[in-house]
Design a protein around this motif. Structure first.
Motif, PDB file in Angstrom:
ATOM      1  N   GLN A   1       2.934   1.620   1.602  1.00  0.00           N
ATOM      2  CA  GLN A   1       2.055   2.367   0.714  1.00  0.00           C
ATOM      3  C   GLN A   1       2.506   3.824   0.577  1.00  0.00           C
ATOM      4  O   GLN A   1       2.471   4.387  -0.522  1.00  0.00           O
ATOM      5  CB  GLN A   1       0.626   2.330   1.252  1.00  0.00           C
TER       6      GLN A   1
ATOM      7  N   SER B   1       3.192  -4.816  -0.298  1.00  0.00           N
ATOM      8  CA  SER B   1       1.927  -4.726   0.434  1.00  0.00           C
ATOM      9  C   SER B   1       1.002  -5.899   0.145  1.00  0.00           C
ATOM     10  O   SER B   1       0.191  -6.277   0.991  1.00  0.00           O
ATOM     11  CB  SER B   1       1.219  -3.406   0.126  1.00  0.00           C
TER      12      SER B   1
ATOM     13  N   SER C   1      -1.152  -8.142   2.810  1.00  0.00           N
ATOM     14  CA  SER C   1      -2.587  -8.448   2.695  1.00  0.00           C
ATOM     15  C   SER C   1      -2.823  -9.941   2.921  1.00  0.00           C
ATOM     16  O   SER C   1      -3.744 -10.337   3.661  1.00  0.00           O
ATOM     17  CB  SER C   1      -3.107  -8.037   1.312  1.00  0.00           C
TER      18      SER C   1
ATOM     19  N   SER D   1      -4.560   0.930   3.192  1.00  0.00           N
ATOM     20  CA  SER D   1      -4.416   1.344   1.792  1.00  0.00           C
ATOM     21  C   SER D   1      -4.843   2.788   1.612  1.00  0.00           C
ATOM     22  O   SER D   1      -4.158   3.573   0.940  1.00  0.00           O
ATOM     23  CB  SER D   1      -5.249   0.430   0.880  1.00  0.00           C
TER      24      SER D   1
ATOM     25  N   ASN E   1      -1.066   0.759  -8.703  1.00  0.00           N
ATOM     26  CA  ASN E   1      -1.473   1.598  -7.578  1.00  0.00           C
ATOM     27  C   ASN E   1      -0.456   2.697  -7.278  1.00  0.00           C
ATOM     28  O   ASN E   1      -0.827   3.827  -6.950  1.00  0.00           O
ATOM     29  CB  ASN E   1      -1.702   0.734  -6.329  1.00  0.00           C
TER      30      ASN E   1
ATOM     31  N   THR F   1     -10.182   4.889  -2.929  1.00  0.00           N
ATOM     32  CA  THR F   1      -9.166   3.885  -2.608  1.00  0.00           C
ATOM     33  C   THR F   1      -9.686   2.905  -1.568  1.00  0.00           C
ATOM     34  O   THR F   1      -9.530   1.685  -1.714  1.00  0.00           O
ATOM     35  CB  THR F   1      -7.886   4.564  -2.103  1.00  0.00           C
TER      36      THR F   1
ATOM     37  N   VAL G   1     -10.088  -0.917  -3.115  1.00  0.00           N
ATOM     38  CA  VAL G   1      -9.126  -1.982  -2.813  1.00  0.00           C
ATOM     39  C   VAL G   1      -9.786  -3.179  -2.139  1.00  0.00           C
ATOM     40  O   VAL G   1      -9.154  -4.224  -1.990  1.00  0.00           O
ATOM     41  CB  VAL G   1      -7.976  -1.475  -1.916  1.00  0.00           C
TER      42      VAL G   1
ATOM     43  N   SER H   1      -8.444  -7.100  -2.278  1.00  0.00           N
ATOM     44  CA  SER H   1      -7.987  -7.492  -0.947  1.00  0.00           C
ATOM     45  C   SER H   1      -8.772  -8.699  -0.447  1.00  0.00           C
ATOM     46  O   SER H   1      -8.223  -9.549   0.273  1.00  0.00           O
ATOM     47  CB  SER H   1      -8.146  -6.329   0.040  1.00  0.00           C
TER      48      SER H   1
END
Length: 273
Positions: free
Chosen positions: A107, A114, A118, A138, A194, A215, A219, A223
Motif C-alpha cells: 500500500q 494487496s 486480502s 489499508s 486506490n 480509508t 475499505v 474487503s
C-alpha cells in the motif's frame, strides 16, 4: 498608491484562482532529487525489514521456499496460503505480523497485489480478525503513501495527471465540509483507483485525518467481499469469482449510506438558511 492599497491589491491577486487550480499541500523544503533520495532510502529500508522478518520465520521445507513471495496472481496466493497455513498454528504471531508488514509495504509504495493479501487473510485468519487486519493495513499504508506523495508526488501528479487532479481538486473543494463521507464513498466505489487517491490526496489539499479515517471505514465493504472469498480460496479460479450480484448490491448500499449524512446536512442547511 499607498502601502495599504498595494497590500490589499496583492491579497486580492493571491485569493483569485482559476477553476483548474490544484490546491497545494503544505510545502516541503526538499528538492526533487533529495526527496527522491529519501524515498529510495525508505524503500530499501522497508525491503530490509521484510528480509529480517523472513529470516525470523521458521525453517521451511525446500519445496516451500519458492512460494514465499509477493502474490502477483491468485495461484501465487493459493500456494502462499497453503505454506503459511501449515505454520499458522505454531507461529501465529509471526505469520500475522508478516502479512501485516507486507500489506503495508504494498500500500505504501502503490504496488499491485494487496487484493490477493486480502483474500489470503480470509483464508488464514478468523473473519473479523482478517477484516480488522485489512482495514488497519489499508489505513496505515495509505497514510504512509500520503506522506511519500506529499514529499515527492506533487510534480509527478501535476505532470502526468494534471486534468484529473484539477477536476478532483474542484470536487474536493465542493465537498470540503463532508470530506470524511466523500473519502468513504470513493473507497467503497470503483470510480477512482486506490493508488490514485493515495497519491493525489495530499497534492490537492485533503487533510490526513479524514483521509486515513475514511480509508479505514471505506475499505471495509470491499474487503468484506474479498475476505469472504478467501474462506474458499482453494476453489477460486479468478478474483472475479469473489464477486456476485449480492456483493455488488451490498457495496452499492454501503456507498449510498455514506452519502446519507451529506444529504441530510445539506437538507438541514437549506431549511435553516
Amino acid at each position: 498608491m499607498s502601502t495599504v492599497d498595494r497590500r490589499i491589491g496583492n491579497n486580492r491577486n493571491q485569493n483569485v484562482q482559476g477553476p483548474n487550480t490544484i490546491a497545494k499541500a503544505p510545502p516541503n523544503n526538499l528538492s526533487t532529487s533529495k526527496a527522491l533520495f529519501v524515498v529510495i532510502i525508505i524503500f530499501i529500508s522497508s525491503l530490509c525489514t521484510l528480509g529480517l522478518i523472513y529470516r525470523q520465520f521458521p525453517e521451511l521445507e525446500e519445496h516451500e521456499k519458492q512460494h514465499i513471495k509477493l502474490p502477483w496472481d491468485l495461484e501465487d496466493a493459493k500456494q502462499l496460503g497453503l505454506v503459511l497455513d501449515r505454520y499458522k498454528d505454531r507461529y501465529f504471531t509471526e505469520v500475522m505480523f508478516g502479512v501485516f508488514l507486507v500489506y503495508i509495504f504494498l500500500q505504501t509504495f502503490a504496488i499491485p497485489g494487496s487484493i490477493f493479501l486480502s483474500i489470503l487473510s480470509g483464508f488464514l485468519f478468523p473473519f473479523y480478525l482478517a477484516l480488522l487486519l485489512v482495514c488497519c493495513c489499508s489505513a496505515i499504508g495509505a497514510s504512509l503513501c500520503f506522506f511519500l506523495s506529499n514529499l515527492l508526488g506533487k510534480k509527478l501528479v501535476k505532470k502526468f495527471f494534471p486534468e484529473k487532479a484539477a477536476q478532483w481538486s474542484m470536487v474536493v473543494e465542493k465537498h470540503k465540509n463532508n470530506l470524511l463521507n466523500y473519502i468513504i464513498f470513493l473507497r467503497v466505489t470503483p470510480f477512482l483507483p486506490n493508488w490514485f487517491i493515495n497519491m493525489t490526496a495530499p497534492v490537492i489539499g485533503v487533510p490526513l485525518v479524514p483521509f486515513a479515517l475514511g480509508t479505514f471505514i471505506g475499505v471495509a465493504p470491499p474487503s468484506f467481499v474479498a475476505i469472504q472469498a478467501g474462506q474458499t480460496l482453494h476453489t477460486l479460479t479468478s478474483t472475479r469469482d469473489a464477486w456476485s450480484w449480492t456483493s455488488v448490491t451490498v457495496l452499492s448500499i454501503f456507498a449510498l449510506i455514506s452519502l446519507v449524512p451529506v444529504l441530510m446536512k445539506e437538507k438541514l442547511r437549506k431549511k435553516f438558511d
